[in-house]
Design a protein around this motif. Structure first.
Motif, PDB file in Angstrom:
ATOM      1  N   SER A 223       0.830  -1.216   0.000  1.00  0.00           N
ATOM      2  CA  SER A 223       0.000   0.000   0.000  1.00  0.00           C
ATOM      3  C   SER A 223       0.860   1.259   0.000  1.00  0.00           C
ATOM      4  N   SER A 234      -3.733  -0.475  -3.893  1.00  0.00           N
ATOM      5  CA  SER A 234      -2.598  -1.389  -3.902  1.00  0.00           C
ATOM      6  C   SER A 234      -2.852  -2.573  -4.827  1.00  0.00           C
ATOM      7  N   SER A 235      -4.116  -2.924  -5.033  1.00  0.00           N
ATOM      8  CA  SER A 235      -4.450  -4.041  -5.928  1.00  0.00           C
ATOM      9  C   SER A 235      -4.025  -3.734  -7.364  1.00  0.00           C
ATOM     10  N   LYS A 238      -0.315  -4.369  -7.454  1.00  0.00           N
ATOM     11  CA  LYS A 238      -0.105  -5.817  -7.366  1.00  0.00           C
ATOM     12  C   LYS A 238      -0.316  -6.478  -8.725  1.00  0.00           C
ATOM     13  N   THR A 256       2.863 -12.279   1.717  1.00  0.00           N
ATOM     14  CA  THR A 256       1.743 -11.921   2.593  1.00  0.00           C
ATOM     15  C   THR A 256       1.999 -12.421   4.009  1.00  0.00           C
ATOM     16  N   GLU A 257       1.867 -11.518   4.952  1.00  0.00           N
ATOM     17  CA  GLU A 257       1.961 -11.849   6.381  1.00  0.00           C
ATOM     18  C   GLU A 257       0.768 -11.205   7.075  1.00  0.00           C
ATOM     19  N   ALA A 258      -0.143 -12.059   7.542  1.00  0.00           N
ATOM     20  CA  ALA A 258      -1.403 -11.571   8.136  1.00  0.00           C
ATOM     21  C   ALA A 258      -2.108 -10.671   7.117  1.00  0.00           C
ATOM     22  N   ASP A 259      -2.323  -9.414   7.469  1.00  0.00           N
ATOM     23  CA  ASP A 259      -3.014  -8.500   6.532  1.00  0.00           C
ATOM     24  C   ASP A 259      -2.037  -7.565   5.830  1.00  0.00           C
ATOM     25  N   LYS A 260      -0.738  -7.905   5.873  1.00  0.00           N
ATOM     26  CA  LYS A 260       0.279  -7.053   5.255  1.00  0.00           C
ATOM     27  C   LYS A 260       0.885  -7.746   4.035  1.00  0.00           C
ATOM     28  N   GLU A 261       1.195  -6.934   3.004  1.00  0.00           N
ATOM     29  CA  GLU A 261       1.800  -7.466   1.790  1.00  0.00           C
ATOM     30  C   GLU A 261       3.080  -6.698   1.458  1.00  0.00           C
TER      31      GLU A 261
END
Length: 314
Positions: A223, A234-235, A238, A256-261
């Motif tokens: 983001s 951010s999509s 991506k 991806t880690e949890a809700d973070k990219e």
């Protein structure tokens, strides 16, 4: 090393012998493994060109070139030869010099006006200088952007360098779709070069501070990168990143880690460190490794065909 005293049983003379300790043996074993891994990476990736990150940042900010043209500059830089002067000759891998008359076709620019406008700016800014006259002039490229050979101590200390693997970048630029058209517009690839100043020298993750150990900084969120590049979602970024592929293998990986990219750049295409990338990084790009291995295996037959063709036997 440890000192060990030995005695000659015949003469009774004593002497000292230095032997490796277990720590020494382990250290040498790790160094050997590291060198073998480095050689494997170098064999797979092939030749590379050094790029100065400070110059790339300056190019990104230069409004006199379009995004297409900035990508073409990065592409052309992969053709520099080894040299110790301010300029190095542009030539192909077989040693054939790239002449002025070859450049438009190499860059895949169809419109003469667009080509000459770009070429004249390269001359004006002294990115290229000519040796000779007319269309047969040999071209020399400034080391301010790209060079091959030993990097200066100051550049190494400042971590101002990144390796661009020549063949992979050329294939990205020259790849064609099923209709025979250029698969990626140069402006589509421009985002790869915009990412270079953010590539962390240990992890290839795009990071807040790319020049310090990964443990002392943090990776940039997808983001945050989207905002950096003027995108509202951010999509969108991506999708843009994942659409760029080298022979169906990703140039970027989204972690991806949890809700973070986060974003990692393929180390078989660009890499900052002098050591080989660890398996934890290369494993993500296993498809690229397999592609490079298969490409290497096909080389002997391809070289034979080229030899036969060049000698008129095919």
């Amino acid at each position: 090393m440890a000192q060990k005293k030995l005695v000659d049983p015949k003469t009774g003379e004593s002497f000292d012998l230095w032997v490796d300790t277990e720590d020494d043996k382990q250290r040498k074993s790790k160094w050997k493994e590291k060198m073998l891994a480095k050689k494997e990476h170098e064999k797979l990736t092939g030749s590379f060109t050094f790029t100065l990150l400070s110059s790339i940042q300056g190019l990104i900010e230069d409004t006199s070139f379009t995004d297409d043209e900035k990508t073409r500059i990065m592409f052309l830089g992969t053709y520099v030869t080894y040299g110790e002067s301010e300029y190095s000759k542009l030539q192909k891998g077989n040693g054939t010099p790239i002449l002025k008359k070859h450049l438009q076709k190499l860059l895949m620019i169809t419109h003469n006006k667009s080509f000459y406008q770009f070429y004249n700016r390269l001359i004006e800014k002294k990115i290229i200088i000519e040796n000779g006259n007319g269309k047969n002039a040999e071209l020399y490229w400034t080391s301010k952007y790209h060079f091959k050979g030993k990097a200066s101590l100051s550049h190494r200390k400042e971590k101002n360098l990144i390796k661009l693997y020549d063949r992979q970048l050329r294939e990205l630029y020259t790849s064609k779709d099923q209709k025979g058209r250029q698969k990626y517009r140069p402006s589509n690839l421009y985002i790869l070069f915009c990412m270079l100043p953010f590539v962390n020298y240990e992890t290839n993750l795009l990071s807040v501070n790319a020049d310090i150990p990964a443990s002392e900084t943090r990776p940039l969120l997808l983001s945050e990168l989207a905002i950096q590049f003027g995108l509202t979602r951010s999509s969108s970024l991506k999708r843009k990143l994942l659409n760029i592929k080298l022979a169906d293998s990703p140039v970027f990986s989204i972690i991806t880690e949890a809700d973070k990219e986060y974003v990692r750049v393929n180390p078989y295409i660009v890499w900052r460190n002098t050591s080989e990338p660890p398996e934890a990084i290369t494993q993500t790009f296993k498809a690229t490794k397999e592609f490079l291995i298969s490409r290497q295996e096909a080389l002997p037959g391809k070289r034979l065909r080229n030899y036969l063709e060049s000698n008129g036997t095919q």
